[in-house]
Design a protein around this motif. Structure first.
Motif, PDB file in Angstrom:
ATOM      1  N   GLU A 133      -0.925  -0.102  -5.584  1.00  0.00           N
ATOM      2  CA  GLU A 133      -0.788  -1.217  -4.950  1.00  0.00           C
ATOM      3  C   GLU A 133       0.236  -2.286  -5.352  1.00  0.00           C
ATOM      4  O   GLU A 133       0.593  -3.006  -4.743  1.00  0.00           O
ATOM      5  N   GLU A 177      -4.385   1.448 -15.970  1.00  0.00           N
ATOM      6  CA  GLU A 177      -4.422   1.723 -14.607  1.00  0.00           C
ATOM      7  C   GLU A 177      -2.889   1.613 -14.061  1.00  0.00           C
ATOM      8  O   GLU A 177      -2.368   1.548 -13.141  1.00  0.00           O
ATOM      9  N   ILE A 188      -2.208   1.703 -10.315  1.00  0.00           N
ATOM     10  CA  ILE A 188      -2.636   2.422  -9.519  1.00  0.00           C
ATOM     11  C   ILE A 188      -3.990   1.670  -9.260  1.00  0.00           C
ATOM     12  O   ILE A 188      -4.703   0.869  -9.692  1.00  0.00           O
ATOM     13  N   LYS A 189      -4.254   1.925  -7.929  1.00  0.00           N
ATOM     14  CA  LYS A 189      -5.477   1.184  -7.237  1.00  0.00           C
ATOM     15  C   LYS A 189      -6.948   2.006  -7.966  1.00  0.00           C
ATOM     16  O   LYS A 189      -6.787   3.106  -8.401  1.00  0.00           O
ATOM     17  N   GLU A 190      -7.676   0.871  -8.459  1.00  0.00           N
ATOM     18  CA  GLU A 190      -9.001   1.246  -8.975  1.00  0.00           C
ATOM     19  C   GLU A 190      -9.662   2.467  -8.322  1.00  0.00           C
ATOM     20  O   GLU A 190      -9.778   2.466  -7.048  1.00  0.00           O
ATOM     21  N   GLY A 191     -10.069   3.379  -8.980  1.00  0.00           N
ATOM     22  CA  GLY A 191     -10.734   4.765  -8.344  1.00  0.00           C
ATOM     23  C   GLY A 191     -10.045   5.601  -7.725  1.00  0.00           C
ATOM     24  O   GLY A 191     -10.612   6.560  -7.118  1.00  0.00           O
ATOM     25  N   SER A 192      -8.704   5.556  -7.692  1.00  0.00           N
ATOM     26  CA  SER A 192      -7.718   6.399  -7.242  1.00  0.00           C
ATOM     27  C   SER A 192      -6.520   6.965  -8.452  1.00  0.00           C
ATOM     28  O   SER A 192      -6.555   6.057  -9.541  1.00  0.00           O
ATOM     29  N   ASP A 193      -6.086   8.026  -8.082  1.00  0.00           N
ATOM     30  CA  ASP A 193      -5.004   8.664  -9.019  1.00  0.00           C
ATOM     31  C   ASP A 193      -3.838   8.681  -8.306  1.00  0.00           C
ATOM     32  O   ASP A 193      -2.819   8.799  -8.845  1.00  0.00           O
ATOM     33  N   GLN A 194      -3.787   8.378  -7.127  1.00  0.00           N
ATOM     34  CA  GLN A 194      -2.458   8.539  -6.373  1.00  0.00           C
ATOM     35  C   GLN A 194      -2.183   7.370  -5.574  1.00  0.00           C
ATOM     36  O   GLN A 194      -0.985   7.194  -5.045  1.00  0.00           O
ATOM     37  N   GLU A 195      -2.954   6.339  -5.027  1.00  0.00           N
ATOM     38  CA  GLU A 195      -2.835   5.065  -4.286  1.00  0.00           C
ATOM     39  C   GLU A 195      -2.140   4.349  -5.373  1.00  0.00           C
ATOM     40  O   GLU A 195      -2.786   3.646  -6.319  1.00  0.00           O
ATOM     41  N   LEU A 244       1.729   5.442  -1.514  1.00  0.00           N
ATOM     42  CA  LEU A 244       1.139   6.692  -1.879  1.00  0.00           C
ATOM     43  C   LEU A 244       2.048   7.558  -2.693  1.00  0.00           C
ATOM     44  O   LEU A 244       3.342   7.544  -2.200  1.00  0.00           O
ATOM     45  N   ASP A 292       0.851  -1.113  -0.047  1.00  0.00           N
ATOM     46  CA  ASP A 292       0.031  -0.108  -0.130  1.00  0.00           C
ATOM     47  C   ASP A 292       1.060   1.223   0.070  1.00  0.00           C
ATOM     48  O   ASP A 292       1.615   1.579   0.910  1.00  0.00           O
TER      49      ASP A 292
END
Length: 323
Positions: free
Chosen positions: A313, A277, A304-311, A263, A261
């Motif tokens: 995985e 992604e 990139i995590k689904e639904g995020s631009d900064q997180e 950032l 995880d």
């Protein structure tokens, strides 16, 4: 047969070859039956080189060949267009084309119902795009390509084989259709009507992927050619494909991945490429995980995590670099 040959010679003069494809030019051709082969100015006995309707290397150059058993029953305008299809194969061979499908892999095309549902929807968009004009045509082409990307995720290399069949046979069929358009407007409209009906119908032919590629490839090239009046859409597609190819080239080097995880907390915005992604950081990226931050020299590929631009995985680095 000689009369048929000479009629074809005259009709071939109506075709604007370089308008179909730059550097495409008319080549020689042969008509044959089980006994003889008719060439320009001569007849030779049939031999095993003359099999099928295709292009062959004959006496140091590529020529188109076509089997005609009964010249009295031949539709000379359609036959001429079909010969242009084979002449385009000669052009491909002359140009050193090497992106051919594996026919045996196409025979093993997966019976994936999710893929077939998407392919049917894709066919409807392509057929409608052919009939539309202007901006609406470009919008439908973009939607067609979006579905195709979804199918790529489902099928992987099996879709690539389908696309290679479109590239080889679909482009040649496009050339033949363009030739027919120059020779007989009525017969061209009749052929395209059949092709549109085929795309809108689910029957056994729908599942013959190689044969379908003649139609989808030809229509795709008609639609793409028409959409050149929409340069913004065309250039966006090229830009997206460039990013995708850069990510694929990185993955081809078999990078090592690390899940977690993270950032994104530092980056070089001028040297980041996003494809779906995945984000390829060619210079550097700084990732935070809890209280820890890590500076990673590029190239680094981020998931990139689904639904995020900064997180993030998972990230990948080349085997020679430290994770």
């Amino acid at each position: 047969m000689r009369q048929l040959y000479e009629k074809i010679e005259r009709l071939l003069q109506l075709v604007q070859y370089e308008d179909i494809c730059p550097e495409f030019r008319r080549c020689g051709f042969a008509l044959y039956n089980g006994d003889h082969v008719w060439l320009k100015g001569r007849i030779i006995p049939w031999d095993e080189r003359f099999i099928g309707n295709t292009s062959i290397d004959f006496e140091g150059d590529f020529i188109a060949i076509y089997q005609v058993e009964n010249p009295q029953e031949a539709d000379v305008e359609v036959l001429t267009a079909d010969l242009v299809h084979e002449m385009f194969h000669a052009h491909q061979q002359r140009s050193g084309e090497n992106r051919y499908p594996d026919d045996l892999k196409l025979l093993a095309y997966p019976a994936n119902m999710d893929n077939y549902r998407l392919k049917y929807a894709e066919n409807q968009l392509l057929a409608t795009a052919y009939e539309e004009t202007g901006g609406r045509k470009a919008e439908l082409l973009a939607a067609f390509r979006a579905i195709r990307e979804s199918r790529r995720k489902l099928l992987g290399d099996d879709l690539e084989q389908e696309l290679l069949a479109e590239h080889i046979e679909g482009r040649a069929e496009y050339a033949g259709c363009r030739a027919l358009q120059s020779i007989s407007t009525g017969k061209f409209k009749e052929r395209m009507g059949r092709y549109l009906a085929a795309l809108r119908t689910v029957n056994q032919a729908f599942f013959d992927i190689r044969r379908q590629a003649y139609i989808t490839g030809a229509l795709y090239h008609f639609v793409s050619a028409d959409c050149r009046e929409e340069p913004l859409q065309s250039e966006l597609w090229k830009y997206q494909q460039t990013g995708k190819k850069q990510v694929e080239a990185f993955l081809a080097q078999k990078p090592v991945g690390k899940k977690g995880d993270y950032l994104i907390c530092g980056y070089d915005p001028m040297n980041m490429i996003r494809s779906g992604e995945q984000v390829l950081c060619t210079h550097f990226v700084i990732l935070a995980s809890g209280e820890e931050t890590r500076f990673l020299d590029g190239p680094v590929l981020l998931k990139i995590k689904e639904g995020s631009d900064q997180e993030v995985e998972e990230y990948w680095k080349l085997p020679s670099q430290e994770l």
